[in-house]
Design a protein around this motif. Sequence first.
Motif, mmCIF file in Angstrom:
data_model
loop_
_atom_site.group_PDB
_atom_site.id
_atom_site.type_symbol
_atom_site.label_atom_id
_atom_site.label_comp_id
_atom_site.label_asym_id
_atom_site.label_seq_id
_atom_site.Cartn_x
_atom_site.Cartn_y
_atom_site.Cartn_z
ATOM 1 N N LEU A 111 0.820 -1.210 0.000
ATOM 2 C CA LEU A 111 0.000 0.000 0.000
ATOM 3 C C LEU A 111 0.852 1.258 0.000
ATOM 4 C CD1 LEU A 111 -2.967 1.120 0.397
ATOM 5 C CD2 LEU A 111 -2.451 1.118 2.847
ATOM 6 N N LEU A 112 1.873 1.278 0.842
ATOM 7 C CA LEU A 112 2.695 2.479 0.997
ATOM 8 C C LEU A 112 3.667 2.673 -0.159
ATOM 9 C CD1 LEU A 112 3.537 2.169 4.805
ATOM 10 C CD2 LEU A 112 1.777 3.600 3.746
ATOM 11 N N GLU A 113 4.093 1.562 -0.770
ATOM 12 C CA GLU A 113 5.122 1.636 -1.807
ATOM 13 C C GLU A 113 4.582 1.339 -3.203
ATOM 14 O OE1 GLU A 113 8.391 -0.856 -0.657
ATOM 15 O OE2 GLU A 113 8.538 0.044 1.353
ATOM 16 N N THR A 114 3.255 1.220 -3.332
ATOM 17 C CA THR A 114 2.611 0.852 -4.596
ATOM 18 C C THR A 114 3.322 -0.335 -5.256
ATOM 19 O OG1 THR A 114 3.872 2.493 -5.901
ATOM 20 C CG2 THR A 114 1.770 3.199 -4.985
ATOM 21 N N ASP A 115 3.524 -1.370 -4.449
ATOM 22 C CA ASP A 115 4.251 -2.559 -4.902
ATOM 23 C C ASP A 115 3.242 -3.635 -5.298
ATOM 24 O OD1 ASP A 115 5.703 -5.011 -5.027
ATOM 25 O OD2 ASP A 115 7.297 -4.115 -3.814
ATOM 26 N N LEU A 116 3.037 -3.805 -6.594
ATOM 27 C CA LEU A 116 2.045 -4.752 -7.090
ATOM 28 C C LEU A 116 2.416 -6.186 -6.769
ATOM 29 C CD1 LEU A 116 -0.546 -5.276 -8.697
ATOM 30 C CD2 LEU A 116 0.843 -5.278 -10.788
ATOM 31 N N GLN A 117 3.692 -6.527 -6.835
ATOM 32 C CA GLN A 117 4.128 -7.897 -6.579
ATOM 33 C C GLN A 117 3.794 -8.330 -5.148
ATOM 34 O OE1 GLN A 117 8.244 -8.637 -7.537
ATOM 35 N NE2 GLN A 117 8.173 -10.762 -6.857
ATOM 36 N N ASP A 144 -1.063 3.848 -9.614
ATOM 37 C CA ASP A 144 -1.210 5.068 -8.820
ATOM 38 C C ASP A 144 -1.202 4.720 -7.333
ATOM 39 O OD1 ASP A 144 -1.512 6.689 -11.099
ATOM 40 O OD2 ASP A 144 -3.639 6.132 -11.228
ATOM 41 N N PRO A 145 -0.700 5.597 -6.497
ATOM 42 C CA PRO A 145 -0.779 5.372 -5.041
ATOM 43 C C PRO A 145 -2.220 5.501 -4.569
ATOM 44 C CG PRO A 145 0.138 7.541 -5.507
ATOM 45 C CD PRO A 145 0.023 6.845 -6.829
ATOM 46 N N VAL A 146 -2.570 4.725 -3.570
ATOM 47 C CA VAL A 146 -3.928 4.786 -3.030
ATOM 48 C C VAL A 146 -4.087 5.986 -2.112
ATOM 49 C CG1 VAL A 146 -5.653 3.572 -1.637
ATOM 50 C CG2 VAL A 146 -4.119 2.284 -3.142
ATOM 51 N N LEU A 147 -3.073 6.245 -1.316
ATOM 52 C CA LEU A 147 -3.192 7.209 -0.230
ATOM 53 C C LEU A 147 -2.592 8.561 -0.590
ATOM 54 C CD1 LEU A 147 -2.072 4.844 2.661
ATOM 55 C CD2 LEU A 147 -4.422 5.526 2.132
ATOM 56 N N PRO A 148 -3.288 9.636 -0.258
ATOM 57 C CA PRO A 148 -2.678 10.965 -0.358
ATOM 58 C C PRO A 148 -1.545 11.093 0.650
ATOM 59 C CG PRO A 148 -5.072 11.117 -0.171
ATOM 60 C CD PRO A 148 -4.694 9.703 0.140
ATOM 61 N N PRO A 149 -0.559 11.933 0.356
ATOM 62 C CA PRO A 149 0.597 12.039 1.257
ATOM 63 C C PRO A 149 0.237 12.472 2.674
ATOM 64 C CG PRO A 149 0.681 13.692 -0.510
ATOM 65 C CD PRO A 149 -0.420 12.766 -0.842
ATOM 66 N N GLU A 150 -0.879 13.206 2.846
ATOM 67 C CA GLU A 150 -1.248 13.672 4.182
ATOM 68 C C GLU A 150 -1.564 12.520 5.137
ATOM 69 O OE1 GLU A 150 -3.060 16.941 1.496
ATOM 70 O OE2 GLU A 150 -2.396 14.854 1.342
ATOM 71 N N VAL A 151 -2.072 11.408 4.606
ATOM 72 C CA VAL A 151 -2.495 10.313 5.493
ATOM 73 C C VAL A 151 -1.533 9.129 5.492
ATOM 74 C CG1 VAL A 151 -4.924 10.948 5.292
ATOM 75 C CG2 VAL A 151 -3.963 9.244 3.719
ATOM 76 N N THR A 152 -0.546 9.144 4.614
ATOM 77 C CA THR A 152 0.383 8.012 4.529
ATOM 78 C C THR A 152 1.061 7.700 5.862
ATOM 79 O OG1 THR A 152 0.788 8.383 2.176
ATOM 80 C CG2 THR A 152 2.446 7.132 3.374
ATOM 81 N N PRO A 153 1.551 8.694 6.614
ATOM 82 C CA PRO A 153 2.209 8.368 7.900
ATOM 83 C C PRO A 153 1.276 7.678 8.883
ATOM 84 C CG PRO A 153 2.719 10.618 7.221
ATOM 85 C CD PRO A 153 1.638 10.140 6.324
ATOM 86 N N TYR A 154 -0.002 8.007 8.841
ATOM 87 C CA TYR A 154 -0.950 7.371 9.758
ATOM 88 C C TYR A 154 -1.088 5.881 9.446
ATOM 89 C CZ TYR A 154 -2.264 12.222 10.699
ATOM 90 O OH TYR A 154 -2.240 13.555 11.036
ATOM 91 N N PHE A 155 -1.109 5.556 8.168
ATOM 92 C CA PHE A 155 -1.242 4.146 7.792
ATOM 93 C C PHE A 155 0.054 3.373 8.043
ATOM 94 C CE2 PHE A 155 -4.996 5.788 5.790
ATOM 95 C CZ PHE A 155 -5.907 4.742 5.949
#
Length: 221
Positions: A34-40, A110-121
């Motif tokens: 989720l955080l790194e948009t890693d499909l594998q 594309d990344p799922v999370l906007p940068p504002e909420v990434t640290p929370y996840f």
Amino acid sequence: MREAYHVELDRLADKLASMSGMVANAMELATKSLLETDLQLAEQVISDDEHVDDTRAQCEEQAYSLLALQAPVATELRKVLAVIHAAESLERMGDLALHVARTARRRHPDPVLPPEVTPYFAEMGKVAVRLARQTEEIIKTTDVDAARALESADDEVDNIHRHLFTVIMDKNWPHGVAAAVDTTLLGRFYERYADHAVSVANRMIFVVTGKMPGYNSDEDL
């Protein structure tokens, strides 16, 4: 005969602990995907979920077999019943990690999370995985104090989850409805994952004490 029965109970607990390790790995990889948009990594979590489901089925089959083999009493019976309920919660934890991975796959590249909420996840993922690892040890040791301590870690996830709503509902939120929906659903996945970990730990308290935390039998009278 009774000694052999206890050996089988111990093996059943080991299988349940192994299942907790599986769902910890699943959430760790799902969060990274989720955080790194890693499909594998997302695909790995999705394919590995079958192993979690199979292990739950094995735990339940073995538990019902032990119920039929002899008439378990006291702690023996509590262990078997706890395994049946805990396996269900652990499978659900695996499903929640699966939901995170599927969300990452659906939005890729594309990344799922906007940068504002990434640290929370990132923080919720770290705490959730820690809870599952601690649950694995609690299943092995039936450490009541450690099981009760999980509540405070669960509160960390709950607090972050609540704070996410203030971020999403801010009138200056610039990322649109789709991002708000993804953030809301993902936050719920982590919050429920942590709740299920606590539920499993509470089952281990039940094994030792014969009482479920938070349950007062007098209330039903």
